[in-house]
Design a protein around this motif. Structure first.
Motif, mmCIF file in Angstrom:
data_model
loop_
_atom_site.group_PDB
_atom_site.id
_atom_site.type_symbol
_atom_site.label_atom_id
_atom_site.label_comp_id
_atom_site.label_asym_id
_atom_site.label_seq_id
_atom_site.Cartn_x
_atom_site.Cartn_y
_atom_site.Cartn_z
ATOM 1 N N THR A 35 33.831 -52.411 69.152
ATOM 2 C CA THR A 35 32.984 -51.418 69.844
ATOM 3 C C THR A 35 31.590 -51.384 69.246
ATOM 4 O OG1 THR A 35 33.492 -49.500 68.409
ATOM 5 C CG2 THR A 35 35.009 -49.952 70.250
ATOM 6 N N TRP A 36 31.441 -51.785 67.989
ATOM 7 C CA TRP A 36 30.170 -51.699 67.264
ATOM 8 C C TRP A 36 29.566 -50.303 67.433
ATOM 9 C CZ3 TRP A 36 26.947 -56.153 65.423
ATOM 10 C CH2 TRP A 36 27.672 -57.341 65.361
ATOM 11 N N ASN A 37 30.428 -49.293 67.405
ATOM 12 C CA ASN A 37 29.991 -47.934 67.675
ATOM 13 C C ASN A 37 30.576 -46.983 66.637
ATOM 14 O OD1 ASN A 37 29.328 -45.407 68.679
ATOM 15 N ND2 ASN A 37 29.854 -45.895 70.790
ATOM 16 N N PRO A 38 29.782 -46.557 65.651
ATOM 17 C CA PRO A 38 30.290 -45.636 64.631
ATOM 18 C C PRO A 38 30.831 -44.328 65.206
ATOM 19 C CG PRO A 38 28.216 -46.619 63.916
ATOM 20 C CD PRO A 38 28.405 -47.017 65.346
ATOM 21 N N GLU A 39 30.327 -43.889 66.352
ATOM 22 C CA GLU A 39 30.861 -42.671 66.976
ATOM 23 C C GLU A 39 32.312 -42.871 67.394
ATOM 24 O OE1 GLU A 39 28.395 -41.340 70.158
ATOM 25 O OE2 GLU A 39 26.607 -41.123 68.902
ATOM 26 N N MET A 40 32.640 -44.053 67.890
ATOM 27 C CA MET A 40 34.029 -44.355 68.244
ATOM 28 C C MET A 40 34.904 -44.378 66.986
ATOM 29 S SD MET A 40 34.501 -44.662 71.513
ATOM 30 C CE MET A 40 33.348 -43.282 71.602
ATOM 31 N N SER A 41 34.361 -44.856 65.889
ATOM 32 C CA SER A 41 35.105 -44.914 64.642
ATOM 33 C C SER A 41 35.440 -43.509 64.147
ATOM 34 C CB SER A 41 34.302 -45.674 63.582
ATOM 35 O OG SER A 41 35.044 -45.806 62.386
ATOM 36 N N HIS A 42 34.484 -42.599 64.237
ATOM 37 C CA HIS A 42 34.747 -41.221 63.810
ATOM 38 C C HIS A 42 35.781 -40.560 64.717
ATOM 39 C CE1 HIS A 42 34.041 -36.828 63.550
ATOM 40 N NE2 HIS A 42 33.917 -37.102 62.261
ATOM 41 N N GLU B 298 34.710 -60.247 60.140
ATOM 42 C CA GLU B 298 34.243 -61.177 59.107
ATOM 43 C C GLU B 298 32.978 -60.730 58.390
ATOM 44 O OE1 GLU B 298 33.637 -64.576 61.640
ATOM 45 O OE2 GLU B 298 31.466 -64.301 61.688
ATOM 46 N N ASP B 299 32.304 -59.727 58.894
ATOM 47 C CA ASP B 299 30.990 -59.389 58.330
ATOM 48 C C ASP B 299 31.062 -58.144 57.456
ATOM 49 O OD1 ASP B 299 27.954 -59.880 58.440
ATOM 50 O OD2 ASP B 299 28.155 -57.739 58.852
ATOM 51 N N PRO B 300 30.584 -58.217 56.219
ATOM 52 C CA PRO B 300 30.670 -57.064 55.315
ATOM 53 C C PRO B 300 29.850 -55.869 55.782
ATOM 54 C CG PRO B 300 29.412 -58.863 54.320
ATOM 55 C CD PRO B 300 30.054 -59.421 55.544
ATOM 56 N N TYR B 301 28.697 -56.115 56.417
ATOM 57 C CA TYR B 301 27.877 -54.989 56.865
ATOM 58 C C TYR B 301 28.535 -54.249 58.030
ATOM 59 C CZ TYR B 301 24.043 -52.184 58.642
ATOM 60 O OH TYR B 301 23.283 -51.128 59.084
ATOM 61 N N LEU B 302 29.038 -54.986 59.005
ATOM 62 C CA LEU B 302 29.711 -54.353 60.137
ATOM 63 C C LEU B 302 30.936 -53.583 59.670
ATOM 64 C CD1 LEU B 302 30.071 -53.901 63.197
ATOM 65 C CD2 LEU B 302 31.354 -56.056 63.262
ATOM 66 N N SER B 303 31.749 -54.193 58.817
ATOM 67 C CA SER B 303 32.952 -53.523 58.310
ATOM 68 C C SER B 303 32.596 -52.261 57.545
ATOM 69 C CB SER B 303 33.745 -54.471 57.399
ATOM 70 O OG SER B 303 34.212 -55.591 58.108
ATOM 71 N N ALA B 304 31.577 -52.344 56.701
ATOM 72 C CA ALA B 304 31.165 -51.183 55.913
ATOM 73 C C ALA B 304 30.658 -50.061 56.807
ATOM 74 C CB ALA B 304 30.091 -51.597 54.907
ATOM 75 N N THR B 305 29.890 -50.417 57.827
ATOM 76 C CA THR B 305 29.334 -49.401 58.721
ATOM 77 C C THR B 305 30.426 -48.721 59.535
ATOM 78 O OG1 THR B 305 27.297 -50.698 58.885
ATOM 79 C CG2 THR B 305 27.655 -49.008 60.567
ATOM 80 N N MET B 306 31.435 -49.479 59.962
ATOM 81 C CA MET B 306 32.474 -48.921 60.820
ATOM 82 C C MET B 306 33.560 -48.171 60.049
ATOM 83 S SD MET B 306 31.578 -49.486 63.927
ATOM 84 C CE MET B 306 33.084 -49.234 64.860
ATOM 85 N N VAL B 307 33.774 -48.491 58.774
ATOM 86 C CA VAL B 307 34.864 -47.834 58.053
ATOM 87 C C VAL B 307 34.504 -46.415 57.620
ATOM 88 C CG1 VAL B 307 34.294 -48.587 55.682
ATOM 89 C CG2 VAL B 307 36.680 -48.234 56.353
ATOM 90 N N VAL B 308 33.228 -46.158 57.365
ATOM 91 C CA VAL B 308 32.827 -44.860 56.822
ATOM 92 C C VAL B 308 33.150 -43.698 57.770
ATOM 93 C CG1 VAL B 308 30.819 -43.469 56.145
ATOM 94 C CG2 VAL B 308 31.115 -45.780 55.223
#
Length: 747
Positions: free
Chosen positions: A111-118, A158-168
Motif C-alpha cells: 500500500t505504501w501508505n502509513p495510514e493503512m499501517s496504523h 526488500e527495502d529498509p526505508y520502506l519497511s522502517a516507515t511502514m512498521v512504525v
C-alpha cells in the motif's frame, strides 16, 4: 456541625489509612519506573525466576501473592491465533475465538501508505485486547533477501526505508490498545531452510544499512514494547541470546527498555540467556514431563537451572533484577495499565478495514491493451480457472495460520460482485494441495480431485474458448515448500504445472488475466503472452471481495511492489554469489548440532540495489504498480542547490491525473551519491508519498530529506557518514521509472 464533621473524619481514618498502605506498584497513576522498583522489592528470588519462562504454550507466570498477573501472548501478525491447549499446538475447542484475517504484511507494505499501517495495527490490536492478550507476536520486518524464503509473506519487503516507515504506525496502532507489539525476528532471519542452524556472517555495513533499520525504527520511533529473537545464529551465537544483537546494539545503542522474548524453542544455553540479554523464554520442552518428574517448564534454561546457579553462588542476581524489571514494565504498560480499551473481535468494522487494506495493496503489474477493468456492460461470460480461486488461504503457513470468522474466496467474491450481469463459470485447471487442516483448524473444504493433468486442462480450455474474459487464479499457497514457515520454496517457478495451463489458455483466449496469489515473486516465462497480470497477495477474510472490486473497476489499483520480481534466481545476489542456503560447517556443541555457515557476499546490494549494480532488467521492478488512469509528472524542483549537515532539502513535483478514473499515485524519491569513498548503490529509496487525484486534478508533492538520507555506515569508524559532494535526487513512479532528476551538493 463541627461534631458531625469530626465523626465523619474519625470514620474515614481507617479507610484513608488503608489507602495510604496500597503498594505503589498497584497504583496505576504512579510513574511506571516507581511501580517497577516497588514491585521488584517485594518479590522473592523464586518468584522472580518463575516470571522469566513460560508456564504454557503462550503464557508466563505472574505473582499471585502480589496480584501481578500472568502474561499472555498470541501469534500474529495477520490476525489473532485461536486458543490452543495448555501444552499443545492443537485447538482448545473454544467456539468464540474466530477472528478477522487481515492481509499479509507484504500486501500492507504494497500500500505504501502509513495510514493503512496504523489502521491495520489499531484493528488487530483491538482483537488482541478483546481476547485479553498482552503481547501480539508481530509485526515482522526481516528483509526480503531471496524470493525462496518461505516466510517472506509475513514481512515488509526488500527495502529498509520502506519497511522502517511502514512498521512504525503498525506498532503504535497495536499499542494504543494496551497490547505490546513484539517485532520479529531479530535479526537476520532471512530464510527458513536450516533456520535453527544457519550461522550468518556479514559486514557491519550490511547489517546497519540493510538488516537493522526497520528494527531500529520499531524501537526508537515506534516505541515497541517487545522484540522477539530469531532462530538463526549470528557470528557463532544464537540470536535469542546474542550479546552483539541484544546488548550492544538493542540495549546500549538503541536504548530499548522493553522485553526480549525468545522465539519458541530458540534458547540453547542458561548462561548465554542470563548474560546476553534475553528476558522471557518460550517454547523449550513443552511436551509435558520431558525431563525428569517435574513440570517441563521448570526445566527451561531460565527456570530451575538458573535458580540453582544463583543459590550455589555461581551467578549474581543483577541480571535477574534487570530481566524482571523489563517484564514488570511490560505488565504495567499492558494488563495493569489504567484506561485500557475493551477491544472488539470479528466486527463488521474490522472486516471493512481488512477489505480496505487489501484493495489498496493489490498491484496491477501488467495491463496490455487496457483489458482491465472488466466492462460488465460488454461481458456475457467470465471463465475462472485455478485452484487458488477456491482454496482458503487463512489456514496454513505456520504460526500465522488463523481460525477465521469467514473468508471470501476469489470465485465467490467475483460471483457476488457480477451477480446476474454475466455468467461466471469455473474450472479447476490444476490440483495443488488438497489439505485443509493445521493444528486442528479445518477449512471445511474437500479439494480432492483425482483427474489427470490433461483432463483438468481440457476442461479449462473448453470453458475458456468462448468466454469474454478468462481469469486464472494461481500462484502459491501456504503449504510446506511454498509460502510457509519452516521451509523455503523449491524453485522460483510456479508449482503444479501451472505454466502449461497458462500458456494453453493464452492461445485460446486473448483476454487472459493472471492473478498471482502469493507472498513472493514467481517466475513468469509466459509474461509476453498474458496481457494482464495482477499481484493478489494473501488478502485475508475479504480476499474475494477486494479482488473483485479491483478487477471490475470499483477500485482503481494503487499498490506498488515492496520487492523486486526477478526473471530468474541467478538475477538475485544471494543466489548468484552462491552461498544460499549456506555451507555445512563443524559441530558447534553436541546439543546444537551442525551449524551451517552462510556469508552474505552480496553485502548491501539486495533487491533493486543488486539489479541496478549488475544492470539486470527485472521482471517487475521494486516500486512498480500500474493504475487504470494515467499520471504526468512535472519537472522536479529543489528549494536550494546546496545543503549543510544540519540542514534539510526539499524536492517538489506536480502530479496530474490525465486519465478518466480517480486514482492514487505513489511518488518515490531515490538518492544517488555521485562520488563516494566506499561503493554505494546506484540509488536508494529515501522518501515517498501517496497522493489521491480526481480526473484532471493536479497536486504538488514535496519530499524532504536530511543528512541521514545521504549517509552510509562506515565499518571502520562504526558510525554513519555523509561525505560532502554532489548527490542526485531521482523522482519517479518506480525504481526503474524515473521521471526527473536534480543535482544538489552537500557542503
Amino acid at each position: 456541625m463541627k461534631f458531625k464533621a469530626m465523626l465523619l473524619g474519625l470514620a474515614l481514618m481507617p479507610v484513608l489509612s488503608v489507602l495510604a498502605q496500597v503498594p505503589v506498584y498497584l497504583n496505576a497513576d504512579k510513574p511506571i519506573e516507581e511501580r517497577v522498583k516497588d514491585a521488584l522489592s517485594r518479590m522473592t528470588l523464586e518468584e522472580k525466576v518463575k516470571m522469566l519462562h513460560a508456564q504454557s504454550k503462550f503464557s508466563s507466570a505472574g505473582v499471585a501473592r502480589l496480584g501481578i498477573p500472568e502474561i499472555w501472548a498470541t501469534d500474529g501478525p495477520h490476525g489473532i491465533r485461536p486458543e490452543v491447549l495448555w501444552d499443545e499446538w492443537n485447538q482448545a475447542g473454544w467456539t468464540n475465538d474466530s477472528c478477522i484475517a487481515y492481509p499479509a504484511l507484504t500486501c500492507l507494505a504494497a500500500t505504501w501508505n502509513p495510514e493503512m499501517s496504523h489502521l491495520y495495527g489499531k484493528s488487530v490490536g483491538e482483537e488482541a485486547r478483546y481476547r485479553k492478550k498482552d503481547i501480539l507476536l508481530g509485526p515482522g520486518v526481516n528483509i526480503y533477501r531471496t524470493p525462496l524464503n518461505g516466510r517472506n509473506f509475513e514481512y515488509m519487503g526488500e527495502d529498509p526505508y520502506l519497511s522502517a516507515t511502514m512498521v512504525v504506525p503498525y506498532i503504535k496502532g497495536v499499542q494504543e490498545n494496551g497490547v505490546a507489539a513484539c517485532v520479529k525476528h531479530y535479526a537476520l532471519n532471512n530464510q527458513e531452510t536450516n533456520r535453527h542452524t544457519t550461522n550468518v556472517y556479514l559486514s557491519d555495513r550490511s547489517l546497519y544499512e540493510i538488516y537493522l533499520p526497520a528494527f531500529q525504527a520499531a524501537v526508537q520511533e515506534g516505541g515497541a514494547w517487545a522484540i522477539m529473537g530469531s532462530y538463526n545464529l549470528y557470528q557463532g551465537e544464537h540470536a535469542c541470546h546474542n550479546k552483539r544483537l541484544l546488548k550492544d546494539i538493542l540495549r546500549d545503542e538503541w536504548n530499548f527498555d522493553g522485553v526480549v522474548v525468545s522465539d519458541w524453542g530458540g534458547v540453547h544455553s542458561t548462561e548465554q540467556a542470563v548474560y546476553n540479554g534475553l528476558d522471557l523464554e518460550f517454547g523449550t520442552w513443552t511436551d509435558g514431563l520431558s525431563n525428569g518428574t517435574r513440570n517441563a517448564y521448570d526445566n527451561y534454561f531460565l527456570a530451575f537451572p538458573y535458580l540453582k546457579l544463583i543459590k550455589e553462588g555461581k551467578i549474581e542476581t543483577k541480571e535477574l533484577d534487570e530481566k524482571v524489571s523489563n517484564i514488570l514494565r511490560l505488565i504495567f504498560r499492558t494488563s495493569m495499565a489504567s484506561h485500557k480499551p475493551f477491544g472488539s473481535l470479528g466486527s463488521p468494522d474490522h472486516g471493512k478495514v481488512s477489505r480496505k487494506i487489501a484493495e489498496e495493496g493489490i498491484v496491477l503489474l501488467q495491463n496490455n491493451n487496457n483489458i482491465l477493468p472488466i466492462d460488465l456492460n460488454k461481458t456475457k461470460k467470465i471463465a475462472v480457472v485455478g485452484e487458488n480461486a477456491i482454496k482458503m488461504m487463512t489456514v496454513g503457513g505456520g504460526s500465522s495460520s488463523l481460525k477465521v470468522k469467514y473468508e471470501i474466496s476469489p470465485l465467490d467474491g467475483l460471483r457476488n460482485r457480477v451477480g446476474d450481469k454475466a455468467e461466471v463459470v469455473y474450472a479447476r485447471g490444476y490440483v495443488g494441495d488438497s489439505s485443509s487442516e493445521l493444528n486442528g483448524v479445518t477449512t471445511g473444504q474437500n479439494l480432492k480431485d483425482d483427474r489427470s493433468e490433461d483432463e483438468l486442462l481440457a476442461e479449462a480450455l473448453q470453458m475458456a474458448e468462448n468466454a469474454d474474459y478468462v481469469i486464472f487464479f494461481g500462484g502459491l499457497n501456504k503449504s510446506e515448500g511454498q509460502d510457509c514457515e519452516g521451509s523455503d520454496r523449491i524453485s522460483l517457478g510456479l508449482p503444479y504445472a501451472q505454466d502449461r495451463v497458462i500458456r494453453e489458455l493464452a492461445q485460446i483466449n486473448k483476454n487472459l488475466i493472471f492473478v498471482n496469489i502469493s507472498g513472493n515473486a514467481v517466475a513468469m516465462p509466459w509474461v509476453n503472452e498474458v496481457p494482464a497480470i495482477v499481484q493478489g497477495w494473501f488478502l485475508g477474510s475479504e480476499a474475494g471481495t477486494a479482488l473483485a472490486s479491483v478487477l471490475i473497476g470499483d477500485i482503481n489499483p494503487s499498490g506498488k511492489l515492496p520487492f523486486t520480481f526477478p526473471v530468474k534466481l541467478d538475477d538475485v545476489g544471494a543466489h548468484k554469489l552462491g552461498e544460499y542456503p549456506g555451507n555445512k560447517k563443524e559441530l558447534v556443541t553436541k546439543h546444537q548440532g551442525d551449524t551451517i555457515n552462510e556469508t552474505y557476499h552480496e553485502g548491501i546490494f539486495v533487491g533493486y540495489r543488486w539489479a541496478d549494480k549488475e544492470k539486470i532488467k527485472p521482471l517487475f521492478p521494486f516500486g512498480h504498480g500500474l493504475s487504470y488512469t494515467t499520471f504526468t509528472y512535472s519537472k522536479p524542483a529543489a528549494d536550494k542547490k546546496t545543503m549543510t549537515a544540519d540542514d534539510t532539502i526539499s524536492f517538489t513535483v506536480n502530479i496530474k491525473n490525465t486519465g478518466t478514473y480517480e486514482g492514487q499515485e505513489i511518488v518515490q524519491l531515490y538518492i544517488s551519491d555521485k562520488k563516494s569513498s566506499l561503493p554505494r548503490p546506484l540509488k536508494e529509496l529515501k522518501a515517498f508519498q501517496k497522493v489521491k487525484l480526481a480526473p484532471g486534478e493536479e497536486k504538488s508533492v514535496t519530499l524532504t530529506i536530511d543528512k541521514k538520507a545521504l549517509s552510509f555506515f562506515d565499518d571502520a569508524r562504526h558510525e554513519w557518514v555523509a561525505e560532502p559532494g554532489k548527490f542526485e535526487a531521482m523522482i519517479g513512479s518506480s525504481s526503474r521509472n524515473i521521471k526527473g532528476t536534480i543535482v544538489f551538493e552537500l557542503k
